[in-house]
Write a protein that holds these residues in place. Structure first.
Motif, mmCIF file in Angstrom:
data_model
loop_
_atom_site.group_PDB
_atom_site.id
_atom_site.type_symbol
_atom_site.label_atom_id
_atom_site.label_comp_id
_atom_site.label_asym_id
_atom_site.label_seq_id
_atom_site.Cartn_x
_atom_site.Cartn_y
_atom_site.Cartn_z
ATOM 1 N N TRP A 66 -8.234 -4.103 19.682
ATOM 2 C CA TRP A 66 -8.580 -5.523 19.620
ATOM 3 C C TRP A 66 -9.535 -5.938 20.728
ATOM 4 O O TRP A 66 -10.249 -6.934 20.586
ATOM 5 C CB TRP A 66 -7.310 -6.362 19.642
ATOM 6 N N ARG A 67 -9.565 -5.195 21.801
ATOM 7 C CA ARG A 67 -10.605 -5.442 22.816
ATOM 8 C C ARG A 67 -11.977 -5.186 22.226
ATOM 9 O O ARG A 67 -12.931 -5.951 22.447
ATOM 10 C CB ARG A 67 -10.361 -4.545 24.030
ATOM 11 N N GLN A 120 -12.713 -5.423 19.027
ATOM 12 C CA GLN A 120 -12.974 -6.484 18.059
ATOM 13 C C GLN A 120 -13.442 -7.760 18.749
ATOM 14 O O GLN A 120 -14.334 -8.463 18.247
ATOM 15 C CB GLN A 120 -11.707 -6.763 17.235
ATOM 16 N N CYS A 121 -12.845 -8.074 19.898
ATOM 17 C CA CYS A 121 -13.296 -9.236 20.670
ATOM 18 C C CYS A 121 -14.744 -9.057 21.117
ATOM 19 O O CYS A 121 -15.546 -10.001 21.078
ATOM 20 C CB CYS A 121 -12.397 -9.441 21.887
ATOM 21 N N SER A 135 -17.299 -9.529 18.168
ATOM 22 C CA SER A 135 -17.477 -10.906 17.697
ATOM 23 C C SER A 135 -17.869 -11.862 18.818
ATOM 24 O O SER A 135 -17.888 -13.074 18.613
ATOM 25 C CB SER A 135 -16.178 -11.403 17.053
ATOM 26 N N SER A 136 -18.193 -11.336 19.987
ATOM 27 C CA SER A 136 -18.475 -12.190 21.141
ATOM 28 C C SER A 136 -19.901 -12.717 21.110
ATOM 29 O O SER A 136 -20.820 -12.091 20.565
ATOM 30 C CB SER A 136 -18.246 -11.409 22.444
ATOM 31 N N TRP A 155 -4.864 -8.296 23.993
ATOM 32 C CA TRP A 155 -6.149 -8.500 23.325
ATOM 33 C C TRP A 155 -5.999 -8.977 21.887
ATOM 34 O O TRP A 155 -6.918 -9.604 21.345
ATOM 35 C CB TRP A 155 -6.969 -7.210 23.380
ATOM 36 N N GLU A 174 -5.787 -12.503 22.385
ATOM 37 C CA GLU A 174 -7.103 -12.946 22.861
ATOM 38 C C GLU A 174 -8.072 -13.108 21.689
ATOM 39 O O GLU A 174 -8.866 -14.057 21.648
ATOM 40 C CB GLU A 174 -7.649 -11.935 23.865
ATOM 41 N N TYR A 175 -8.016 -12.191 20.735
ATOM 42 C CA TYR A 175 -8.889 -12.310 19.562
ATOM 43 C C TYR A 175 -8.559 -13.575 18.768
ATOM 44 O O TYR A 175 -9.461 -14.281 18.301
ATOM 45 C CB TYR A 175 -8.747 -11.079 18.668
ATOM 46 N N ARG A 184 -9.907 -16.619 20.484
ATOM 47 C CA ARG A 184 -11.361 -16.704 20.454
ATOM 48 C C ARG A 184 -11.917 -17.024 19.070
ATOM 49 O O ARG A 184 -13.062 -17.461 18.951
ATOM 50 C CB ARG A 184 -11.971 -15.382 20.941
ATOM 51 N N ASN A 185 -11.136 -16.792 18.013
ATOM 52 C CA ASN A 185 -11.703 -16.881 16.672
ATOM 53 C C ASN A 185 -10.917 -17.713 15.674
ATOM 54 O O ASN A 185 -11.481 -18.150 14.672
ATOM 55 C CB ASN A 185 -11.859 -15.460 16.088
ATOM 56 N N ASN A 213 -2.037 -16.332 26.509
ATOM 57 C CA ASN A 213 -3.037 -16.848 25.582
ATOM 58 C C ASN A 213 -2.435 -17.812 24.570
ATOM 59 O O ASN A 213 -2.903 -17.907 23.446
ATOM 60 C CB ASN A 213 -3.713 -15.693 24.845
#
Length: 643
Positions: free
Chosen positions: A44-45, A47-48, A51-52, A128, A131-132, A135-136, A570
């Motif tokens: 998932w890090r 994936q973040c 998509s950053s 993460w 975190e994803y 962020r999304n 998060n």
């Protein structure tokens, strides 16, 4: 499926890397083993990262590089690594003898670019997967139950005058919100759902408990003198002792959160404008218009009953007991004396708005940390609690700052700038993140625009005697001031949220930034909800509507859990608008609404539906009228040279 279960974890993980995020989520439902693999931090890090906005900006810069420059060695690997979404280059034909070498080079370049983006630190624990989502995922806000006036026949809604987060000791899963109300009572909301209905009021004190003149207003239905308008940091909660401190005009009221009764009440010579966090046994720092005090609740006398004969007299600090004592006018004059005082710290400029405590070490609080004060003056003031009230040093800002936060990790603006452009090597990134130091984050206003500032604080030197002038220069070793892109209006609040920084402004906007203070992760508006079209597993990214159509703005934000130990949670954010409190969460719809707590009584479903439609119509018409007024103001004098 049985064959998939027998595959080694490494192979399943490699297969998952080629899946879309929504497919990885679906994979987690297959079995417990796939659930663990589907929550892998490394997966998932990545994936973040994919998509950053960092990667998007880097691709845009790469497109600006001319064909001649891409032939240079320092640009060639970067161009290949950014050629497609996974950073492994195009599927172009490569000579067989060079294929392995180029594949290794592209893989190394991807690792280097991702390290430039990675906002986490080596000792920091990051989930993460969460975190994803942060962020999304879509954003929604759930408004807590709004209290009503019990003394008035109309039972009108009361405004919430402040906010603090309370987690009772031994109950880490229970998160409560503490807030003073317009009638002088103290209210507790449950936002975790462990003690009652989520978002509902679970306890409320009697009216007038924390007002400046409680005896004269209880039961009259009138508003008593309460927290001054414009004081944001007016509530401080001590979780370990189950107590809360409230700044009420000149007074500091200490309340037991178990019994909702007053423990102590002290008066100060000037209006209290800011409180630091309360963390036993570290003394509370109290900021008034003209001075700073260290308030040790252990040395307080129990006044219990308010309205005593000395309540209206001027109080000052007693050097022996460290408490306020009623003495008379001579102490008031002494406060105006510019000479240094051993009892309190003089402020040459009035108006502290935010007080931040930093521990002397990252691991624990020993009571010997630093005190930072910001407000309506051009510099951040720094005090050492061991040598208080002597000023240790200042950090020049030039802005009017109203909120501060901190990170127990170093900050270097030059390295952050280079990392934002993807130019640092792995070794340089490691050196920048492992050096000692802390980060001070502040926000406010500079020339009517928002100002987000970050200061890298050097480790404390092992010196016992040093002048404040010579020591001031060593307080900081790096400075970043974003006064261009942080906000077009004043920034009101700043907080850490996962691996990001979140700020709120005067337009009702919330903006999440990476830890460089410039790269935007996402944005959202409190008035219109999440207008952006989500991306990733939640849809496709669209433009956010950043014009506030109502009077709601976020004055203060707080994490639902304390992240001081390095584990930055998060979860959602608790938002205070100055009138009400909401819980921001990452979901497509609110968990509860204002109607959830309304007792319909004998109302029929048809009446409830009609009232809901009337409220919706009123809100829609209000926004339409305000939009029309904005258009009229914009068109007024257009082309006629009139303002």
């Amino acid at each position: 499926m049985a064959d998939m279960q027998s595959l080694p974890s490494e192979i399943i993980f490699q297969i998952a890397r080629f899946l879309e995020p929504i497919d990885i989520v679906t994979l987690q439902h297959v079995s417990k083993r796939f659930l663990d693999l589907g929550r892998d931090d490394t997966l998932w890090r990545e994936q973040c990262f994919n998509s950053s906005s960092f990667l998007t900006n880097l691709r845009h810069r790469q497109q600006l590089i001319t064909s001649e420059s891409t032939q240079e060695p320092r640009f060639r690997d970067l161009a290949r690594a950014l050629a497609n979404g996974n950073g492994l280059g195009d599927s172009r034909l490569i000579q067989p003898r060079a294929e392995a070498r180029d594949l290794k080079a592209r893989s190394n370049e991807k690792i280097r670019i991702m390290a430039n983006w990675d906002p986490s630190y080596p000792e920091e624990k990051v989930q993460w997967y969460d975190e994803y989502i942060a962020r999304n995922a879509p954003i929604s806000i759930s408004w807590l139950q709004q209290p009503r006036n019990r003394e008035s026949p109309e039972h009108e809604y009361l405004e919430v005058r402040g906010m603090g987060i309370y987690t009772p000791p031994g109950e880490e899963d229970a998160t409560l919100v503490v807030g003073p109300l317009d009638d002088g009572s103290v209210c507790l909301w449950d936002i975790s759902g462990t003690k009652g209905r989520k978002g509902s009021i679970i306890a409320r004190s009697k009216s007038g408990l924390i007002s400046a003149d409680p005896a004269s207003q209880i039961g009259t239905g009138k508003h008593s003198k309460l927290i001054s308008t414009g004081v944001t940091e007016c509530v401080s909660v001590d979780n370990s002792r189950k107590r809360a401190f409230f700044a009420v005009q000149h007074g500091l009221v200490e309340v037991d959160l178990e019994t909702l009764s007053t423990i102590n009440q002290e008066k100060f010579p000037f209006t209290i404008t800011a409180l630091s966090e309360a963390k036993y046994p570290v003394p509370l720092t109290v900021g008034t218009n003209m001075s700073l005090y260290l308030h040790d609740s252990r040395a307080r006398r129990n006044v219990g009953q308010t309205g005593n004969s000395g309540a209206d007299r001027i109080d000052s600090y007693d050097s022996t007991f460290g408490s306020l004592r009623s003495t008379g006018l001579s102490d008031f004059r002494r406060l105006l004396n510019p000479d240094p005082s051993p009892l309190f710290a003089h402020l040459h400029h009035p108006g502290p708005l935010s007080i931040l405590h930093l521990p002397s070490s990252r691991e624990h609080w020993d009571g010997n940390g630093e005190i930072y004060v910001a407000g309506r003056f051009p510099s951040i003031l720094n005090y050492d609690r061991r040598n208080f009230p002597r000023l240790r040093g200042t950090i020049h800002s030039g802005a009017r700052l109203c909120s501060m936060a901190s990170l127990p990790y170093p900050f270097a603006s030059m390295e952050k700038d280079l990392a934002r452009r993807g130019e640092l090597s792995i070794e340089q990134i490691w050196e920048a993140k492992t050096r000692p130091g802390k980060t001070l984050i502040a926000c406010g206003e500079y020339n009517s625009k928002g100002s987000l500032e970050m200061y890298g604080l050097s480790p404390e030197p092992h010196l016992t005697t040093i002048s404040s002038d010579s020591f001031a220069g060593s307080l900081q070793n790096s400075v970043m001031k974003n006064r261009q892109t942080s906000s077009s209006s004043k920034l009101l609040s700043v907080a850490n949220h996962g691996t990001r920084i979140v700020v709120s402004d005067g337009g009702g906007n919330l903006k999440w930034l990476e830890r460089d203070g410039f790269t935007e992760a996402r944005r959202w508006n409190i008035a219109h909800g999440s207008i952006e079209a989500p991306r990733g597993i939640f849809g496709t990214l669209g433009d956010s509507y950043m014009d506030s159509g109502s009077g709601d703005i976020v004055i203060k934000m707080a994490n639902t859990h304390d992240g001081r130990d390095g584990t930055l949670v998060n979860g959602g954010l608790v938002l205070w608008t100055g009138e009400k409190i909401g819980l921001l969460s990452f979901s497509s719809k609110p968990g509860f609404t204002a109607d959830s707590f309304e007792e319909t009584g004998t109302k029929t479903p048809e009446q409830v539906r009609t009232e809901r439609e009337e409220r919706t119509y009123a809100e829609t018409m209000g926004r339409a009228l305000e939009a029309n007024a904005n258009e009229v103001r914009w068109m007024r004098g257009l082309g006629l040279g009139m303002s």
